[in-house]
Design an enzyme around this catalytic site. Structure first.
Site, mmCIF file in Angstrom:
data_model
loop_
_atom_site.group_PDB
_atom_site.id
_atom_site.type_symbol
_atom_site.label_atom_id
_atom_site.label_comp_id
_atom_site.label_asym_id
_atom_site.label_seq_id
_atom_site.Cartn_x
_atom_site.Cartn_y
_atom_site.Cartn_z
ATOM 1 N N ILE A 12 4.027 3.264 -2.780
ATOM 2 C CA ILE A 12 4.727 4.463 -2.299
ATOM 3 C C ILE A 12 5.953 4.064 -1.486
ATOM 4 O O ILE A 12 7.025 4.666 -1.591
ATOM 5 C CB ILE A 12 3.769 5.354 -1.490
ATOM 6 C CG1 ILE A 12 2.562 5.712 -2.349
ATOM 7 C CG2 ILE A 12 4.476 6.622 -1.014
ATOM 8 C CD1 ILE A 12 1.362 6.180 -1.596
ATOM 9 N N ASP A 31 7.351 -5.976 5.758
ATOM 10 C CA ASP A 31 6.142 -6.057 4.933
ATOM 11 C C ASP A 31 5.612 -7.491 4.996
ATOM 12 O O ASP A 31 6.373 -8.444 4.869
ATOM 13 C CB ASP A 31 6.486 -5.681 3.469
ATOM 14 C CG ASP A 31 5.255 -5.227 2.674
ATOM 15 O OD1 ASP A 31 5.310 -4.152 2.055
ATOM 16 O OD2 ASP A 31 4.245 -5.969 2.693
ATOM 17 N N SER A 36 1.158 -6.429 -1.414
ATOM 18 C CA SER A 36 2.304 -6.062 -2.263
ATOM 19 C C SER A 36 2.925 -7.368 -2.743
ATOM 20 O O SER A 36 2.565 -8.456 -2.278
ATOM 21 C CB SER A 36 3.322 -5.239 -1.451
ATOM 22 O OG SER A 36 3.675 -5.928 -0.264
ATOM 23 N N ASP A 58 4.618 -9.070 9.946
ATOM 24 C CA ASP A 58 3.457 -8.198 10.116
ATOM 25 C C ASP A 58 3.741 -7.190 11.229
ATOM 26 O O ASP A 58 4.087 -7.578 12.340
ATOM 27 C CB ASP A 58 2.236 -9.069 10.499
ATOM 28 C CG ASP A 58 0.949 -8.262 10.509
ATOM 29 O OD1 ASP A 58 -0.114 -8.851 10.322
ATOM 30 O OD2 ASP A 58 1.038 -7.021 10.669
ATOM 31 N N SER A 124 -3.707 10.804 4.537
ATOM 32 C CA SER A 124 -4.378 10.949 3.244
ATOM 33 C C SER A 124 -5.312 12.147 3.224
ATOM 34 O O SER A 124 -5.905 12.499 4.243
ATOM 35 C CB SER A 124 -5.195 9.679 2.968
ATOM 36 O OG SER A 124 -6.099 9.888 1.914
ATOM 37 N N TYR A 149 -11.985 3.476 5.610
ATOM 38 C CA TYR A 149 -10.563 3.707 5.292
ATOM 39 C C TYR A 149 -10.174 5.112 5.734
ATOM 40 O O TYR A 149 -9.206 5.292 6.473
ATOM 41 C CB TYR A 149 -10.303 3.551 3.794
ATOM 42 C CG TYR A 149 -8.997 4.186 3.368
ATOM 43 C CD1 TYR A 149 -8.986 5.407 2.706
ATOM 44 C CD2 TYR A 149 -7.783 3.585 3.661
ATOM 45 C CE1 TYR A 149 -7.793 6.011 2.355
ATOM 46 C CE2 TYR A 149 -6.593 4.177 3.316
ATOM 47 C CZ TYR A 149 -6.606 5.395 2.666
ATOM 48 O OH TYR A 149 -5.417 6.000 2.328
ATOM 49 N N LYS A 153 -7.563 6.678 8.950
ATOM 50 C CA LYS A 153 -6.487 7.680 8.831
ATOM 51 C C LYS A 153 -6.700 8.808 9.850
ATOM 52 O O LYS A 153 -5.760 9.289 10.474
ATOM 53 C CB LYS A 153 -6.431 8.241 7.409
ATOM 54 C CG LYS A 153 -5.949 7.247 6.376
ATOM 55 C CD LYS A 153 -4.536 6.748 6.676
ATOM 56 C CE LYS A 153 -4.031 5.789 5.628
ATOM 57 N NZ LYS A 153 -2.679 5.259 5.948
ATOM 58 N N GLY A 297 -19.624 7.483 -2.997
ATOM 59 C CA GLY A 297 -18.528 7.861 -2.097
ATOM 60 C C GLY A 297 -17.533 8.805 -2.710
ATOM 61 O O GLY A 297 -16.713 9.398 -1.995
HETATM 62 C C1 WQD Z 1 -9.976 9.229 -8.886
HETATM 63 C C2 WQD Z 1 -11.076 9.731 -9.812
HETATM 64 C C3 WQD Z 1 -13.110 8.467 -9.740
HETATM 65 C C4 WQD Z 1 -11.523 4.789 -11.418
HETATM 66 C C5 WQD Z 1 -7.602 7.844 -3.896
HETATM 67 C C6 WQD Z 1 -7.221 6.585 -3.173
HETATM 68 C C7 WQD Z 1 -7.379 6.748 -1.699
HETATM 69 C C8 WQD Z 1 -6.723 8.013 -1.250
HETATM 70 C C9 WQD Z 1 -7.290 9.207 -1.998
HETATM 71 C C10 WQD Z 1 -4.482 7.688 -0.471
HETATM 72 C C11 WQD Z 1 -12.454 9.696 -9.154
HETATM 73 C C12 WQD Z 1 -12.449 8.381 -11.117
HETATM 74 C C13 WQD Z 1 -11.604 6.083 -10.935
HETATM 75 C C14 WQD Z 1 -12.231 4.427 -12.595
HETATM 76 C C15 WQD Z 1 -13.058 6.672 -12.765
HETATM 77 N N1 WQD Z 1 -5.319 7.958 -1.465
HETATM 78 N N2 WQD Z 1 -12.360 7.004 -11.612
HETATM 79 N N3 WQD Z 1 -12.970 5.399 -13.229
HETATM 80 O O1 WQD Z 1 -11.099 7.991 -5.231
HETATM 81 O O2 WQD Z 1 -9.558 9.990 -5.365
HETATM 82 O O3 WQD Z 1 -8.996 7.996 -3.896
HETATM 83 O O4 WQD Z 1 -7.013 8.981 -3.376
HETATM 84 O O5 WQD Z 1 -4.749 7.539 0.666
HETATM 85 O O6 WQD Z 1 -6.749 5.638 -1.106
HETATM 86 O O7 WQD Z 1 -8.071 5.560 -3.611
HETATM 87 O O8 WQD Z 1 -8.839 7.866 -6.401
HETATM 88 O O9 WQD Z 1 -8.147 6.850 -8.522
HETATM 89 O O10 WQD Z 1 -10.067 5.787 -7.245
HETATM 90 O O11 WQD Z 1 -10.406 7.968 -8.379
HETATM 91 O O12 WQD Z 1 -13.747 7.525 -13.356
HETATM 92 O O13 WQD Z 1 -12.192 3.265 -13.072
HETATM 93 O O14 WQD Z 1 -11.140 8.882 -10.940
HETATM 94 O O15 WQD Z 1 -14.510 8.620 -9.886
HETATM 95 O O16 WQD Z 1 -13.191 10.828 -9.587
HETATM 96 P P1 WQD Z 1 -9.719 8.533 -5.226
HETATM 97 P P2 WQD Z 1 -9.339 7.013 -7.652
#
Ligand code: WQD
Length: 338
Positions: A12, A31, A36, A58, A124, A149, A153, A297
């Site tokens: 981002i 950074d 990254s 850092d 987030s 995590y 936030k 989760g």
């Molecule tokens: C999305 C959906 C999974 C991988 C993210 C970021 C987190 C925060 C919130 C910024 C879920 C499904 C995923 C896979 C799958 N963003 N999935 N197979 O969990 O919503 O969290 O947004 O702060 O940092 O991680 O995103 O892309 O991991 O999952 O089915 O191999 O896709 O179950 O329903 P998530 P994600």
């Protein structure tokens, strides 16, 4: 106006660097490249036509941070630098609290010491946990986060809010991101997951590119139209532009102290299967996937009410899910061409 962008070489962050230049700001990256890759700097130079100034440091280091802010005459900060892998935070919580919370506290301390008064913070939607009602409003209660995590936030938002409340001159905004996807239309910058992607879209593009045999869909027994989870997938460029609008909002605000939070999403929800099907349709390519068990989760469904950002920041997501998935595939293809 010079803006310090912590984590500016990230997914981002790098897209926000482009939009900062497009809007007449002068971004300076700090950074430590722990999550990254320096190759992003080459992509940015190709897009912008000149190298972006960066410090390989850092932002947990108060001495270096103060040196940079004074030397560069920084007038505002966008704070992206953080670890963001939900699963990793469960295995290594201390690493997340030290880095995510520690860097924010250090940054605030140095900003106050050097008189920098404008801060945009990368928060987030994960602070909402599994909300009872969707779309979520900014007033939707933050829940005890479902991961360290997410909790970092919540804590960082409160750190910033309480610092503003202490009447030390500071104007700040927390932007609560939903699910950033996509890439710059040039295909020159994009998401660079390290190792096995935990997020859905980079996993899809790596399967489509033949780097991985198949995508596991984590559960199709949720209470949604097709049984898979619902998320608010927002193009990373739209998300980057929200930071510009937030900076401008802070500049225009009178007074010395203010704090506010904004949802930054599309305001629409799509299921995981809708995303897979859309990716296949727009890119005319099949994604090999299998329905598996739920991932611990995961929340069932979330998307944002984004009217507040539209009304107060004058910002609204413009790109479609189709554009996001076309752009991200172009990025994956360029990445593989080397
Ligand atoms: C999305 C959906 C999974 C991988 C993210 C970021 C987190 C925060 C919130 C910024 C879920 C499904 C995923 C896979 C799958 N963003 N999935 N197979 O969990 O919503 O969290 O947004 O702060 O940092 O991680 O995103 O892309 O991991 O999952 O089915 O191999 O896709 O179950 O329903 P998530 P994600």
């Amino acid at each position: 106006m010079k803006i310090l962008v912590t984590g500016g070489a990230g997914f981002i962050g790098s897209h926000t660097i482009v939009e900062l230049y497009n809007s007449g700001f002068e971004p300076i990256i700090i950074d430590n490249f722990s999550n990254s890759d320096p190759s992003v700097l080459l992509g940015l130079e190709k897009i912008l036509g000149f190298p972006v100034k960066y410090y390989w440091d850092d932002c947990n280091d108060a001495v270096i941070l103060e040196e940079i802010i004074r030397k560069e005459n920084i007038k505002g900060v966008i704070h992206f630098a953080a670890y963001k892998a939900v699963n990793e935070s469960i295995e290594h919580p201390l690493k997340y609290y030290i880095n995510n919370v520690g860097s924010t506290a250090t940054l605030l301390e140095v900003m106050l010491k050097t008189g920098v008064k404008n801060l945009v913070f990368s928060s987030s939607c994960t602070v909402y946990g599994q909300p009872e009602n969707i779309p979520v409003l900014e007033t939707t209660p933050r829940q005890a986060a479902t991961s360290p995590y997410g909790n970092t936030k919540v804590i960082c938002e409160d750190l910033i809010r309480d610092t503003v409340g202490s009447n030390i001159p500071l104007k700040a905004i927390s932007l609560r991101y939903f699910n950033p996807i996509g890439a710059h239309h040039s295909g020159l910058i994009g998401e660079l997951p390290r190792g096995i992607p935990s997020n859905l879209v980079p996993f899809i593009t790596q399967v489509a590119a033949g780097l991985r045999p198949k995508l596991m869909v984590f559960g199709n027994d949720y209470d949604t139209p097709d049984g898979t989870c619902i998320r608010d997938f927002i193009h990373v460029v739209d998300l980057a532009k929200a930071h510009i609008m937030a900076l401008k909002f802070l500049q225009e605000q009178s007074g010395t102290n203010s704090y506010d939070v904004f949802n930054v999403g599309t305001g629409q929800g799509n299921t995981v299967m809708e995303l897979i099907n859309t990716f296949e349709k727009v890119n005319k390519i099949k994604v090999n996937y299998e329905i598996g068990v739920r991932r611990a989760g995961d929340i069932e469904k979330i998307y944002g009410n984004v009217e507040k950002a539209e009304q107060l920041l004058g910002w609204k997501a413009e790109k479609t899910l189709e554009e996001s998935l076309e752009d991200v595939w172009r990025w994956e293809m360029k990445l593989r061409q080397g």
